[in-house]
Write a protein that holds these residues in place. Structure first.
Motif, mmCIF file in Angstrom:
data_model
loop_
_atom_site.group_PDB
_atom_site.id
_atom_site.type_symbol
_atom_site.label_atom_id
_atom_site.label_comp_id
_atom_site.label_asym_id
_atom_site.label_seq_id
_atom_site.Cartn_x
_atom_site.Cartn_y
_atom_site.Cartn_z
ATOM 1 N N GLN A 1 30.847 45.473 45.339
ATOM 2 C CA GLN A 1 31.572 44.655 44.347
ATOM 3 C C GLN A 1 32.437 45.524 43.427
ATOM 4 O OE1 GLN A 1 30.985 40.868 43.635
ATOM 5 N NE2 GLN A 1 33.033 41.413 42.901
ATOM 6 N N ALA A 2 31.884 46.632 42.947
ATOM 7 C CA ALA A 2 32.640 47.468 41.994
ATOM 8 C C ALA A 2 33.888 48.045 42.663
ATOM 9 C CB ALA A 2 31.747 48.595 41.472
ATOM 10 N N LYS A 3 33.749 48.457 43.918
ATOM 11 C CA LYS A 3 34.917 49.008 44.638
ATOM 12 C C LYS A 3 35.964 47.923 44.892
ATOM 13 C CE LYS A 3 34.453 51.967 48.106
ATOM 14 N NZ LYS A 3 33.864 52.653 49.290
ATOM 15 N N VAL A 4 35.495 46.726 45.248
ATOM 16 C CA VAL A 4 36.441 45.624 45.488
ATOM 17 C C VAL A 4 37.180 45.295 44.194
ATOM 18 C CG1 VAL A 4 36.610 43.157 46.040
ATOM 19 C CG2 VAL A 4 35.159 44.642 47.426
ATOM 20 N N ASP A 5 36.443 45.227 43.086
ATOM 21 C CA ASP A 5 37.076 44.900 41.800
ATOM 22 C C ASP A 5 38.102 45.963 41.410
ATOM 23 O OD1 ASP A 5 35.497 42.682 41.690
ATOM 24 O OD2 ASP A 5 34.074 43.479 40.218
ATOM 25 N N ALA A 6 37.721 47.235 41.553
ATOM 26 C CA ALA A 6 38.627 48.328 41.151
ATOM 27 C C ALA A 6 39.887 48.326 42.023
ATOM 28 C CB ALA A 6 37.902 49.669 41.256
ATOM 29 N N ALA A 7 39.700 48.112 43.324
ATOM 30 C CA ALA A 7 40.858 48.128 44.234
ATOM 31 C C ALA A 7 41.757 46.919 43.992
ATOM 32 C CB ALA A 7 40.375 48.155 45.687
ATOM 33 N N THR A 8 41.147 45.772 43.725
ATOM 34 C CA THR A 8 41.941 44.568 43.441
ATOM 35 C C THR A 8 42.771 44.785 42.177
ATOM 36 O OG1 THR A 8 40.192 43.246 44.438
ATOM 37 C CG2 THR A 8 41.797 42.052 43.128
ATOM 38 N N LYS A 9 42.174 45.439 41.185
ATOM 39 C CA LYS A 9 42.894 45.711 39.930
ATOM 40 C C LYS A 9 44.070 46.661 40.200
ATOM 41 C CE LYS A 9 41.801 47.088 35.169
ATOM 42 N NZ LYS A 9 42.305 48.432 34.972
ATOM 43 N N ARG A 10 43.805 47.717 40.981
ATOM 44 C CA ARG A 10 44.890 48.688 41.282
ATOM 45 C C ARG A 10 46.029 48.004 42.040
ATOM 46 N NH1 ARG A 10 43.397 53.584 44.610
ATOM 47 N NH2 ARG A 10 41.543 52.456 45.266
ATOM 48 N N LEU A 11 45.665 47.135 42.990
ATOM 49 C CA LEU A 11 46.700 46.434 43.767
ATOM 50 C C LEU A 11 47.485 45.475 42.877
ATOM 51 C CD1 LEU A 11 44.845 45.580 47.105
ATOM 52 C CD2 LEU A 11 46.795 47.128 46.842
ATOM 53 N N SER A 12 46.786 44.787 41.975
ATOM 54 C CA SER A 12 47.459 43.831 41.084
ATOM 55 C C SER A 12 48.423 44.561 40.163
ATOM 56 C CB SER A 12 46.433 43.068 40.241
ATOM 57 O OG SER A 12 45.537 42.412 41.080
ATOM 58 N N GLU A 13 48.029 45.764 39.707
ATOM 59 C CA GLU A 13 48.906 46.534 38.815
ATOM 60 C C GLU A 13 50.126 47.068 39.575
ATOM 61 O OE1 GLU A 13 45.294 47.848 35.822
ATOM 62 O OE2 GLU A 13 46.054 49.284 37.270
ATOM 63 N N PHE A 14 49.914 47.392 40.849
ATOM 64 C CA PHE A 14 51.008 47.940 41.675
ATOM 65 C C PHE A 14 52.022 46.844 42.034
ATOM 66 C CE2 PHE A 14 52.452 48.203 46.125
ATOM 67 C CZ PHE A 14 53.317 49.274 46.018
ATOM 68 N N ASN A 15 51.475 45.740 42.513
ATOM 69 C CA ASN A 15 52.140 44.534 43.021
ATOM 70 C C ASN A 15 53.631 44.366 42.678
ATOM 71 O OD1 ASN A 15 52.365 42.061 44.159
ATOM 72 N ND2 ASN A 15 50.768 41.072 42.929
ATOM 73 N N PRO A 16 54.547 44.903 43.494
ATOM 74 C CA PRO A 16 55.959 44.882 43.128
ATOM 75 C C PRO A 16 56.569 43.474 43.080
ATOM 76 C CG PRO A 16 55.648 45.866 45.310
ATOM 77 C CD PRO A 16 54.291 45.537 44.783
ATOM 78 N N GLY A 17 56.126 42.588 43.948
ATOM 79 C CA GLY A 17 56.760 41.256 43.986
ATOM 80 C C GLY A 17 55.921 40.175 43.319
ATOM 81 N N GLY A 18 54.869 40.575 42.621
ATOM 82 C CA GLY A 18 54.011 39.604 41.943
ATOM 83 C C GLY A 18 53.297 38.658 42.903
ATOM 84 N N ARG A 19 52.908 39.161 44.074
ATOM 85 C CA ARG A 19 52.214 38.319 45.067
ATOM 86 C C ARG A 19 50.759 38.114 44.668
ATOM 87 N NH1 ARG A 19 56.707 36.652 47.056
ATOM 88 N NH2 ARG A 19 58.095 38.395 47.293
ATOM 89 N N GLU A 20 50.123 37.171 45.383
ATOM 90 C CA GLU A 20 48.707 36.883 45.131
ATOM 91 C C GLU A 20 47.845 38.037 45.666
ATOM 92 O OE1 GLU A 20 45.763 33.315 46.545
ATOM 93 O OE2 GLU A 20 47.919 32.990 46.730
ATOM 94 N N VAL A 21 46.933 38.539 44.844
ATOM 95 C CA VAL A 21 46.011 39.607 45.273
ATOM 96 C C VAL A 21 44.596 39.151 44.954
ATOM 97 C CG1 VAL A 21 45.256 41.993 44.910
ATOM 98 C CG2 VAL A 21 47.686 41.423 44.740
ATOM 99 N N GLU A 22 43.735 39.229 45.944
ATOM 100 C CA GLU A 22 42.363 38.759 45.736
ATOM 101 C C GLU A 22 41.394 39.723 46.376
ATOM 102 O OE1 GLU A 22 39.953 34.926 46.786
ATOM 103 O OE2 GLU A 22 42.100 34.486 46.945
ATOM 104 N N GLY A 23 40.207 39.826 45.813
ATOM 105 C CA GLY A 23 39.165 40.664 46.420
ATOM 106 C C GLY A 23 37.930 39.832 46.693
ATOM 107 N N ARG A 24 37.318 40.057 47.847
ATOM 108 C CA ARG A 24 36.081 39.339 48.173
ATOM 109 C C ARG A 24 35.067 40.313 48.742
ATOM 110 N NH1 ARG A 24 37.245 33.192 49.883
ATOM 111 N NH2 ARG A 24 39.105 32.924 48.617
ATOM 112 N N VAL A 25 33.814 40.096 48.391
ATOM 113 C CA VAL A 25 32.759 40.986 48.879
ATOM 114 C C VAL A 25 32.153 40.420 50.157
ATOM 115 C CG1 VAL A 25 30.480 41.949 48.365
ATOM 116 C CG2 VAL A 25 32.231 41.868 46.592
ATOM 117 N N CYS A 26 32.044 41.275 51.155
ATOM 118 C CA CYS A 26 31.302 40.910 52.371
ATOM 119 C C CYS A 26 30.715 42.191 52.948
ATOM 120 C CB CYS A 26 32.221 40.240 53.397
ATOM 121 S SG CYS A 26 31.399 39.919 54.978
ATOM 122 N N ASP A 27 29.399 42.236 53.068
ATOM 123 C CA ASP A 27 28.779 43.379 53.737
ATOM 124 C C ASP A 27 28.698 43.044 55.223
ATOM 125 O OD1 ASP A 27 27.342 45.450 54.755
ATOM 126 O OD2 ASP A 27 25.709 45.336 53.280
#
Ligand SMILES: NC(=O)c1ccc[n+]([C@@H]2O[C@H](COP(=O)([O-])OP(=O)(O)OC[C@H]3O[C@@H](n4cnc5c(N)ncnc54)[C@H](OP(=O)(O)O)[C@@H]3O)[C@@H](O)[C@H]2O)c1
Length: 249
Positions: free
Chosen positions: A41-67
């Motif tokens: 979960q922590a890795k998914v949250d951190a990566a989703t945040k980094r992608l959302s901050e990067f997001n050049p075109g303001g697209r939808e970014v979502e993170g989901r946990v699945c082991d």
């Protein structure tokens, strides 16, 4: 002609780090929305945040946990909860079991769980959420070990070989949805974080001397291969080797 991914949705299992994260970033650059997933979960949250901050075109970014080690039921539940999507990229991989035959063989089956069995379950449960079109695709991941096994890597070669053959079978099963596999050589990613720095430096400098391209790729460079396979509607059942000429060296 390659098209961009405007308006498409790309799901990246293993997208919280390394090659999968870079592929998610590149999908955003190409106009797609992305859903990344991994087990932590922590890795998914951190990566989703980094992608959302990067997001050049303001697209939808979502993170989901699945082991993925949760097996068929976990993977079915993951896909059943997703909105319709166009492309699946699978880069999930747990720590490699190197050292065959001097390893605990009781764990052999577990070694196939994330890299090989995961895609087998995904091949059953993902397609019903994807348009049945050659514009849809599944891209799996192996490694250059499949063509050039090193000593101690026989189990990893077996996993990679099974995924490469499965790719061809799945391409036939799911047509017109396309199914391909990327086979990277050495890539600088978080996968190597647990390798002692001195050992890793020796591996990288050795590779820089022998690889035909005289450098070791980062994840962004390798991510280009995934994007090509997403975009080119005429490629299916193929392995794309992205190894800097390592097999020829
Ligand atoms: N880097 C290289 O040199 C190289 C070379 C050839 C092939 N490859 C292959 O390419 C793939 C990606 O490698 P990478 O370098 O990008 O590795 P990485 O940075 O370690 O990324 C692996 C990803 O898999 C996820 N993962 C691990 N266990 C999981 C599980 N049980 N369920 C769901 N997700 C799981 C990780 O997130 P969580 O920890 O949150 O689950 C992470 O997002 C791997 O199969 C690797 O073997 C890598």
């Amino acid at each position: 002609m390659a098209t961009n991914l405007q308006g498409k949705r790309v799901v990246v299992v293993g997208g919280s780090s390394g090659i999968g994260f870079a592929a998610a970033k590149l999908a955003l650059v190409n106009g797609a929305s992305v859903i990344i997933s991994s087990s932590n979960q922590a890795k998914v949250d951190a990566a989703t945040k980094r992608l959302s901050e990067f997001n050049p075109g303001g697209r939808e970014v979502e993170g989901r946990v699945c082991d993925v080690k949760g097996g068929e039921s976990a993977i079915k539940a993951f896909f059943d909860a997703l909105p319709e999507f166009d492309h699946l990229i699978w880069t999930a991989g747990d720590p490699l079991r190197i050292g065959y035959p001097d390893i605990d063989l009781a764990q052999t089956q577990d070694a196939f769980a994330v890299r090989a069995l995961g895609p087998i379950y995904a091949g059953k449960y993902a397609p019903s959420h994807m348009p049945k079109s050659s514009k849809s695709s599944i891209t799996l991941t192996i490694g250059s070990v499949v063509r050039k096994p090193r000593k101690g890597w026989a189990l990893i070669a077996a996993i990679a070989g099974s995924v490469e053959r499965f790719t061809k079978g799945l391409a036939v099963e799911l047509a017109p949805i396309r199914v391909n596999v990327v086979s990277p050589g050495l890539v600088k990613t978080e996968m190597w974080d647990s390798t002692p720095a001195e050992q890793l430096n020796a591996i990288v400098s050795g590779a820089e001397k022998t690889l035909l391209v005289q450098h070791v790729a980062d994840a962004d460079e390798v991510a280009e291969a995934y994007l090509y396979l997403l975009k080119c509607g005429y490629v299916t059942g193929e392995t794309l080797n992205v190894d800097g000429g390592g097999v020829l060296a």
